[in-house]
Design a protein around this motif. Structure first.
Motif, short mmCIF file in Angstrom:
data_model
loop_
_atom_site.label_atom_id
_atom_site.label_comp_id
_atom_site.label_asym_id
_atom_site.label_seq_id
_atom_site.Cartn_x
_atom_site.Cartn_y
_atom_site.Cartn_z
N VAL A 94 -10.73 -0.09 6.45
CA VAL A 94 -10.26 1.00 5.61
C VAL A 94 -8.75 1.03 5.75
O VAL A 94 -8.21 1.38 6.80
N GLY A 95 -8.07 0.58 4.71
CA GLY A 95 -6.61 0.59 4.71
C GLY A 95 -6.09 1.74 3.87
O GLY A 95 -6.78 2.26 2.99
N GLU A 96 -4.86 2.14 4.14
CA GLU A 96 -4.26 3.24 3.38
C GLU A 96 -2.99 2.74 2.71
O GLU A 96 -2.25 1.92 3.26
N ARG A 97 -2.74 3.25 1.51
CA ARG A 97 -1.53 2.94 0.76
C ARG A 97 -0.70 4.23 0.69
O ARG A 97 -0.79 5.00 -0.27
N PRO A 98 0.10 4.49 1.71
CA PRO A 98 0.76 5.80 1.80
C PRO A 98 1.76 6.07 0.67
O PRO A 98 2.05 7.22 0.37
N GLY A 99 2.28 5.01 0.04
CA GLY A 99 3.26 5.23 -1.02
C GLY A 99 2.67 5.43 -2.40
O GLY A 99 3.41 5.75 -3.34
N GLU A 100 1.35 5.26 -2.54
CA GLU A 100 0.78 5.31 -3.89
C GLU A 100 0.86 6.70 -4.53
O GLU A 100 1.23 6.81 -5.70
#
Length: 261
Positions: free
Chosen positions: A194-200
């Motif tokens: 489970v990865g996160e894309r904090p800038g999206e």
């Protein structure tokens, strides 16, 4: 509204969406401005797909040359075609919109030989593909629009070969609690990452503000109906973005009995 009516409404909406955006230069320009140097010009996404996500997809799929990739909810298929070329894979793109399928087919030759990529009309819950058919699968920003998410996940699991991976983007509410992936696990997937894309969320905020600022340009290029749809989305979503997390899920169909050859 039943599932069939919901799907017809989605099909009609996406047909109009793709038909008008294919004539517009303004929409792509605003995406490029919102993403900056993370915007993959050749892909020309109508989604959150940027250069970092393309790298994540290529790495997480772990495909070998000649294997089959399915792009589920492919739209005009920039993501799937880019991956097919980069990974020397074959591609099947599935989308609910016949207009999107036609546009994807028309741009195929810019990426791969025609025999390496095909596109067909279908839904996330009914792709029309055989069991255990794909070595890998991507689904970018499409699962949230499925009328029945558990059914869509079961279908994506069905068409993957044992050991195959699906990489899916998904937005969830920001809470202090761990992300719950009950539907993915109930469909039979194991969760590898489970990865996160904090800038999206910030990218979407920039894009939505650009849509609002350039309302006159959008109305001129797209017509009032499509421009109004975009402005309605922007005004509805902007206040919600602070509470949003954008995830990249790597799911695997567990290895088991040999898949059909």
């Amino acid at each position: 509204m039943n599932t069939a009516q919901h799907e017809q409404q989605l099909r009609d909406g996406y047909d109009a969406f793709h038909r008008t955006r294919a004539r517009s230069t303004c929409v792509a320009r605003l995406y490029a401005e919102a993403m900056g140097d993370a915007y993959p010009v050749e892909v020309a996404p109508h989604s959150s797909c940027d250069w970092p996500l393309l790298g994540t997809l290529a790495g997480q799929l772990r495909l070998n040359p000649g294997e089959l990739l399915v792009d589920a909810g492919c739209g005009t298929a920039g993501v799937g075609l880019w991956l097919a070329r980069s990974l020397s894979a074959n591609l099947i793109g599935i989308d609910i919109s016949p207009v999107a399928v036609d546009l994807a087919t028309a741009r195929r030759a810019a990426f791969v030989a025609p025999e390496r990529a095909t596109f067909r009309v279908g839904t996330l819950a009914a792709t029309g593909l055989p069991d255990a058919h794909a070595h890998g699968l991507v689904c970018i920003d499409a699962l949230g629009n499925a009328p029945d998410r558990p059914a869509a996940l079961r279908e994506l699991h069905r068409i993957l070969r044992p050991g195959g991976r699906a990489v899916i983007t998904r937005a969830v509410r920001r809470t202090p609690h761990p992300v719950v992936l009950d539907h993915e696990e109930a469909a039979g997937f194991s969760v590898e990452q489970v990865g996160e894309r904090p800038g999206e969320p910030a990218m979407w905020a920039r894009l939505y503000r650009l849509w609002i600022t350039h309302e006159a340009d959008l109305r001129h290029e797209l017509g009032n109906d499509q421009a109004q749809n975009m402005l309605t989305e922007a005004n509805r979503m902007l206040p919600r973005l602070d509470g949003r997390r954008s995830l990249v899920l790597t799911l695997r169909r567990p290895p088991g009995l040999s898949a059909p050859q």
